[in-house]
Design an enzyme around this catalytic site. Structure first.
Site, short mmCIF file in Angstrom:
data_model
loop_
_atom_site.label_atom_id
_atom_site.label_comp_id
_atom_site.label_asym_id
_atom_site.label_seq_id
_atom_site.Cartn_x
_atom_site.Cartn_y
_atom_site.Cartn_z
N LYS A 49 45.76 8.91 14.46
CA LYS A 49 44.78 7.91 14.04
C LYS A 49 43.45 8.01 14.78
CE LYS A 49 47.55 6.02 11.01
NZ LYS A 49 47.29 6.13 9.56
N ASP A 50 43.42 8.73 15.89
CA ASP A 50 42.14 8.97 16.57
C ASP A 50 41.14 9.61 15.61
OD1 ASP A 50 43.30 8.04 18.86
OD2 ASP A 50 43.03 9.89 20.02
#
Length: 334
Positions: free
Chosen positions: A48-49
Site C-alpha cells: 500500500k506504500d
C-alpha cells in the site's frame, strides 16, 4: 543523494523496487517455479506504500493538497499506515476509518504514526452510517481542506501498480512469468499489475484470490452480486461486500477462494519453512497456490509469481497468537 551507494534522502524514496525470492520448501511437490514478491520490503511494510505515495503526489501535482490539509481514508490497516507515513513526512493530517476486523497491532501502529483512528464495525452494510466507508465520507464532508483517498473507487490505485509493480515483475522474471496470483480487495494491485503484464504478454494468466464471505469470485463469473454469499470472515485485505470500481474484472482470468483457517496456518507455515515473516493476506495468497495445485493449474515449465503484500508484525495479536487461533477454532488443523 547517492543512490549508487544506497543512500536516500528520505523513506519515500524507498517505496517500490521490492525483491523477489524463490519459494523452495513449500513448493517442493508442485510443478513449476514459484517466486514471491516481498512487498513487506517497502518502508511501510506493505504494497500500500505504492498507492499512498502515488495518490498523494498526484493530488499535490494537481494543486489539490497543501501543507496542513487533511487526508481521510477507509482502511483495513495497511493502506492507513502507508497514508499516515506519507502524511507525516509531507506535513498533512491523517484521519482513518478502520474496520473492527483490523488487528490491534495495526490500529496501534496507525496511532503511533500520528493518525487519528476511528474503529468502525465490520459486519454492517457498506451504506450503513456506521460503516467505515460512510464514516470516512462524513469526515470528508465536515472537514474543509480535506481529501478522501477512496481507494476502492480511485483509478490512481491501479495506476500506481501499472507504473511500478507490473514493470518490476516483468523485469525481475525476464518476461518469463506465466501466472500472477494476487489477493483482491480494492483490486488496485491485481488490476494495475495485470494491465501492464497483459500488455507485455497476453498469455499470462491472472488469478485473483478471494475469501469465503466475499462476493468477488461469483461476481466475476456471473456479473451479479449475490448477497447470500456475504458473511463475516477474518482475513484482512482481501474480498469485499461491494464491487470496487477499481477492479478490472475483464483482465482477471479466474478467482479462487480460500478459508480463514487454512490461510492463517499457511502464513505460519511460510514463516517456519521459508523464514519469511508474512501476514495473513500473504498466507491467503499462498493458500491459493495450494488450492490451484489441487486443480492441476500449473505445469513444470510455468513461472508463478505470488505477491506477498504484508508483514507478519501486523498480526502478532492474531494469527501468530496461539490464544487467538484457539479462540477461532483454528488450532485443530493438522
Amino acid at each position: 543523494m547517492n543512490r549508487k551507494n544506497n543512500v536516500f534522502n528520505n523513506l519515500l524514496e524507498l517505496v517500490g523496487n521490492t525483491p523477489m525470492v524463490k519459494i523452495n520448501k513449500l513448493s517442493k511437490s508442485f510443478p513449476g517455479t514459484y517466486l514471491a514478491k516481498l512487498e513487506s520490503s517497502n518502508p511501510g511494510q506493505s504494497s500500500k506504500d505504492r498507492i499512498a505515495l502515488h495518490i498523494i503526489v498526484s493530488a499535490e501535482n494537481k494543486g489539490i493538497l497543501k501543507k496542513g490539509d487533511t487526508i481521510i481514508e477507509t482502511t483495513s490497516g495497511n493502506t492507513g499506515f502507508s497514508l499516515a507515513m506519507v502524511s507525516l513526512m509531507k506535513g498533512y493530517k491523517c484521519i482513518l476509518a478502520v474496520t473492527s476486523k483490523s488487528s490491534k497491532d495495526k490500529i496501534d501502529m496507525l496511532k503511533a504514526m500520528g493518525a487519528e483512528v476511528h474503529v468502525c464495525p465490520s459486519n454492517v452494510a457498506a451504506d450503513d452510517p456506521r460503516s467505515y466507508y460512510e464514516v470516512a465520507k462524513k469526515f470528508h464532508k465536515d472537514i474543509p481542506g480535506s481529501i478522501y483517498i477512496n481507494q476502492y473507487f480511485n483509478e490512481l490505485n491501479a495506476e500506481a501498480h501499472y507504473l511500478t509493480t507490473g514493470p518490476e515483475i516483468w523485469e525481475q522474471t525476464d518476461g518469463k512469468i506465466s501466472h500472477l496470483v494476487v489477493c483482491s480487495g480494492t483490486g488496485g494491485t491485481i488490476s494495475g499489475t495485470a494491465k501492464f503484464l497483459k500488455e507485455m504478454n497476453s498469455n499470462i494468466k491472472i488469478i485473483g484470490v478471494d475469501a469465503y464471505g466475499s462476493i468477488l469470485k461469483k461476481y466475476h463469473e456471473t456479473g451479479k452480486i449475490d448477497e447470500k454469499e456475504i458473511f463475516p470472515y477474518r482475513i484482512e485485505g482481501l474480498g469485499k461486500n461491494l464491487i470496487p470500481a477499481v477492479t478490472d474484472f475483464q483482465i482477471i482470468d479466474k478467482f479462487i477462494k480460500v478459508t480463514d483457517k487454512e490461510s492463517a496456518h499457511t502464513a505460519r507455515e511460510i514463516v517456519k519453512k521459508e523464514g519469511i515473516f508474512v501476514g495473513y493476506t500473504s498466507g491467503a495468497a499462498f493458500q491459493a497456490v495450494k488450492e490451484l495445485n489441487k486443480l492441476c493449474e500449473f505445469k513444470e515449465s510455468d513461472m508463478i509469481v505470488v505477491i506477498f503484500p504484508d508483514h507478519g508484525s501486523r498480526y502478532l495479536s492474531k494469527i501468530f497468537d496461539d490464544n487467538w487461533m484457539k479462540d477461532q477454532g483454528f488450532l485443530d488443523l493438522n
